[in-house]
Write an enzyme that holds these catalytic residues in place. Structure first.
Site, PDB file in Angstrom:
ATOM      1  N   SER A   1     -68.000 -28.758 -45.229  1.00 31.21           N
ATOM      2  CA  SER A   1     -67.110 -28.047 -45.656  1.00 31.21           C
ATOM      3  C   SER A   1     -66.226 -29.107 -46.731  1.00 31.21           C
ATOM      4  O   SER A   1     -66.293 -30.287 -46.405  1.00 31.21           O
ATOM      5  CB  SER A   1     -65.681 -27.821 -44.676  1.00 31.21           C
ATOM      6  OG  SER A   1     -64.654 -27.287 -45.539  1.00 31.21           O
TER       7      SER A   1
ATOM      8  N   TYR B   1     -59.865 -29.580 -37.068  1.00 24.71           N
ATOM      9  CA  TYR B   1     -60.930 -28.987 -38.036  1.00 24.71           C
ATOM     10  C   TYR B   1     -61.535 -30.012 -38.923  1.00 24.71           C
ATOM     11  O   TYR B   1     -62.823 -30.291 -39.109  1.00 24.71           O
ATOM     12  CB  TYR B   1     -60.534 -27.754 -38.655  1.00 24.71           C
ATOM     13  CG  TYR B   1     -61.408 -26.979 -39.573  1.00 24.71           C
ATOM     14  CD1 TYR B   1     -62.643 -26.238 -38.997  1.00 24.71           C
ATOM     15  CD2 TYR B   1     -61.649 -26.974 -40.906  1.00 24.71           C
ATOM     16  CE1 TYR B   1     -63.831 -25.639 -39.816  1.00 24.71           C
ATOM     17  CE2 TYR B   1     -62.665 -26.066 -41.853  1.00 24.71           C
ATOM     18  CZ  TYR B   1     -63.535 -25.627 -41.052  1.00 24.71           C
ATOM     19  OH  TYR B   1     -64.718 -25.105 -41.924  1.00 24.71           O
TER      20      TYR B   1
HETATM   21  N1  LIG Z   1     -65.141 -19.633 -44.965  1.00 27.72           N
HETATM   22  C1  LIG Z   1     -65.011 -20.722 -45.602  1.00 27.72           C
HETATM   23  O1  LIG Z   1     -64.249 -21.023 -46.670  1.00 27.72           O
HETATM   24  C2  LIG Z   1     -65.936 -22.111 -45.498  1.00 27.72           C
HETATM   25  C3  LIG Z   1     -65.927 -23.084 -46.238  1.00 27.72           C
HETATM   26  C4  LIG Z   1     -66.697 -24.264 -45.794  1.00 27.72           C
HETATM   27  C5  LIG Z   1     -67.261 -24.116 -44.850  1.00 27.72           C
HETATM   28  N2  LIG Z   1     -67.226 -23.173 -44.142  1.00 27.72           N
HETATM   29  C6  LIG Z   1     -68.185 -23.199 -42.657  1.00 27.72           C
HETATM   30  O2  LIG Z   1     -69.186 -22.322 -42.904  1.00 27.72           O
HETATM   31  C7  LIG Z   1     -69.532 -21.989 -41.321  1.00 27.72           C
HETATM   32  C8  LIG Z   1     -69.708 -20.440 -40.956  1.00 27.72           C
HETATM   33  O3  LIG Z   1     -68.435 -20.186 -41.297  1.00 27.72           O
HETATM   34  P1  LIG Z   1     -67.773 -18.588 -41.931  1.00 27.72           P
HETATM   35  O4  LIG Z   1     -66.985 -19.032 -42.867  1.00 27.72           O
HETATM   36  O5  LIG Z   1     -68.937 -17.931 -42.382  1.00 27.72           O
HETATM   37  O6  LIG Z   1     -67.055 -18.037 -40.407  1.00 27.72           O
HETATM   38  P2  LIG Z   1     -67.277 -16.686 -39.715  1.00 27.72           P
HETATM   39  O7  LIG Z   1     -67.423 -15.626 -40.308  1.00 27.72           O
HETATM   40  O8  LIG Z   1     -65.986 -16.858 -38.706  1.00 27.72           O
HETATM   41  O9  LIG Z   1     -68.370 -17.231 -38.867  1.00 27.72           O
HETATM   42  C9  LIG Z   1     -68.595 -18.211 -37.975  1.00 27.72           C
HETATM   43  C10 LIG Z   1     -69.931 -18.183 -37.269  1.00 27.72           C
HETATM   44  O10 LIG Z   1     -69.974 -19.273 -36.342  1.00 27.72           O
HETATM   45  C11 LIG Z   1     -70.499 -18.713 -34.911  1.00 27.72           C
HETATM   46  N3  LIG Z   1     -69.646 -19.579 -34.088  1.00 27.72           N
HETATM   47  C12 LIG Z   1     -68.316 -19.939 -33.683  1.00 27.72           C
HETATM   48  N4  LIG Z   1     -68.455 -20.780 -32.817  1.00 27.72           N
HETATM   49  C13 LIG Z   1     -69.377 -20.700 -32.163  1.00 27.72           C
HETATM   50  C14 LIG Z   1     -70.038 -21.286 -30.946  1.00 27.72           C
HETATM   51  N5  LIG Z   1     -69.165 -22.015 -30.201  1.00 27.72           N
HETATM   52  N6  LIG Z   1     -71.315 -21.376 -30.726  1.00 27.72           N
HETATM   53  C15 LIG Z   1     -72.193 -20.720 -31.549  1.00 27.72           C
HETATM   54  N7  LIG Z   1     -71.686 -19.759 -32.664  1.00 27.72           N
HETATM   55  C16 LIG Z   1     -70.347 -20.102 -32.728  1.00 27.72           C
HETATM   56  C17 LIG Z   1     -69.697 -17.166 -34.953  1.00 27.72           C
HETATM   57  O11 LIG Z   1     -70.438 -16.511 -33.960  1.00 27.72           O
HETATM   58  P3  LIG Z   1     -69.762 -15.521 -33.149  1.00 27.72           P
HETATM   59  O12 LIG Z   1     -69.672 -14.294 -33.998  1.00 27.72           O
HETATM   60  O13 LIG Z   1     -70.805 -15.125 -31.981  1.00 27.72           O
HETATM   61  O14 LIG Z   1     -68.418 -15.922 -32.546  1.00 27.72           O
HETATM   62  C18 LIG Z   1     -69.947 -16.764 -36.327  1.00 27.72           C
HETATM   63  O15 LIG Z   1     -71.500 -16.191 -36.516  1.00 27.72           O
HETATM   64  C19 LIG Z   1     -68.627 -22.809 -40.424  1.00 27.72           C
HETATM   65  O16 LIG Z   1     -69.212 -24.078 -40.015  1.00 27.72           O
HETATM   66  C20 LIG Z   1     -67.435 -22.899 -41.472  1.00 27.72           C
HETATM   67  O17 LIG Z   1     -66.708 -24.213 -41.105  1.00 27.72           O
HETATM   68  C21 LIG Z   1     -66.627 -22.154 -44.250  1.00 27.72           C
END
Ligand SMILES: NC(=O)c1ccc[n+]([C@@H]2O[C@H](COP(=O)([O-])OP(=O)(O)OC[C@H]3O[C@@H](n4cnc5c(N)ncnc54)[C@H](OP(=O)(O)O)[C@@H]3O)[C@@H](O)[C@H]2O)c1
Length: 249
Positions: free
Chosen positions: A152, A165
């Site tokens: 991120s 985080y």
């Molecule tokens: N959105 C942003 O602005 C952004 C920016 C930079 C980086 N990111 C990174 O992108 C990645 C994906 O996030 P997203 O934005 O797509 O959010 P999201 O829609 O909330 O997706 C999160 C995913 O991670 C899974 N997860 C969470 N905790 C877990 C655990 N303990 N074990 C296994 N799976 C787990 C969730 O599975 P469940 O549905 O089963 O809970 C879900 O599939 C993250 O690492 C986040 O930090 C996001």
């Protein structure tokens, strides 16, 4: 080798029939990555913490003519992680692409009100989960394969009230840099994905009213990752940095 037409002549998609494992692929950026890689012809193992969510994502991805293996896994649990990579080995034999995407944030709180539980769960998911999945995947990876760690922009640009985080993601960046140096000799590429605000559910955890219209979409992020994965094995995009045009929200 000199530059030749032959070296660049292959029209076959380098992603076709590759085996990719994506954690947290039932929604958000993980699902968008799964969709793009399946569309490119990759066979996938995808995970969610809930079996039904992994299966329903696999069902949506079944429009692509590739094999999709849905797996239930909490990346905080060493045995659960070991089990999914055993299943991947049994089904596919090896891994070409590992995407450590599963991630979790937390409610916006100043450090003096941050509980030890939130601190530990956030580090366990984002940092330890990335370590556990990488360690379990490596015996199945060979020369020419790639690991992408979804970090991120917070690993570089911080802001108040998200200390666990931010610390977890800075840790993943450091882990990724160490991993890259360890794997160079084996010909395994390691990419840091450093994305800014992307319109997914994760924002509900710490800023539900965030201006979604200023964010990137998951498919914006996915498209650069897929382009990096298509690079020939002698070239590695070590860091993929993609931000909303407005910069910080
Ligand atoms: N959105 C942003 O602005 C952004 C920016 C930079 C980086 N990111 C990174 O992108 C990645 C994906 O996030 P997203 O934005 O797509 O959010 P999201 O829609 O909330 O997706 C999160 C995913 O991670 C899974 N997860 C969470 N905790 C877990 C655990 N303990 N074990 C296994 N799976 C787990 C969730 O599975 P469940 O549905 O089963 O809970 C879900 O599939 C993250 O690492 C986040 O930090 C996001």
């Amino acid at each position: 080798m000199p530059e030749t037409a032959e070296r660049h002549s292959s029209s076959a998609d380098p992603l076709k029939a590759r085996i990719a494992v994506i954690t947290g692929a039932n929604r958000g950026i993980g699902f968008a990555l799964a969709n793009a890689l399946a569309a490119a012809g990759c066979h996938l193992a995808i995970t969610s913490r809930t079996a039904a969510n992994a299966e329903s994502a696999a069902e949506k991805l079944s429009v692509h003519a590739t094999r999709i293996l849905p797996l239930q896994c909490d990346v905080r649990e060493e045995l659960a992680v070991a089990r999914i990579f055993e299943a991947v080995k049994a089904d596919f034999g090896h891994i070409d692409i590992l995407i450590n995407n599963a991630g979790h944030s937390h409610a916006a709180l100043p450090i003096e009100r941050l509980s030890i539980d939130v601190w530990q769960q956030t580090l366990a998911t984002n940092l330890t989960g990335t370590f556990l999945c990488t360690r379990a995947a490596l015996p199945l990876m060979r020369k020419g394969s790639t690991i992408v760690n979804n970090i991120s922009i917070v690993a570089y640009q911080t802001f108040p009230n998200s200390a666990a985080y931010i610390a977890s993601k800075a840790g993943v960046l450091a882990f990724t840099n160490a991993l890259r140096e360890e794997l160079r000799g084996r010909g395994i590429r390691v990419m840091s994905l450093v994305a800014g605000a992307t319109d997914t559910d994760i924002w509900q955890q710490f800023w539900p009213e965030a201006p979604r219209e200023k964010m990137m979409s998951p498919s914006d992020v996915t498209s650069v990752v897929v382009a990096a994965l298509r690079m020939p094995p002698e070239a590695s995009v070590e860091e993929i940095k993609i931000l909303p045009t407005v910069g910080k929200l």
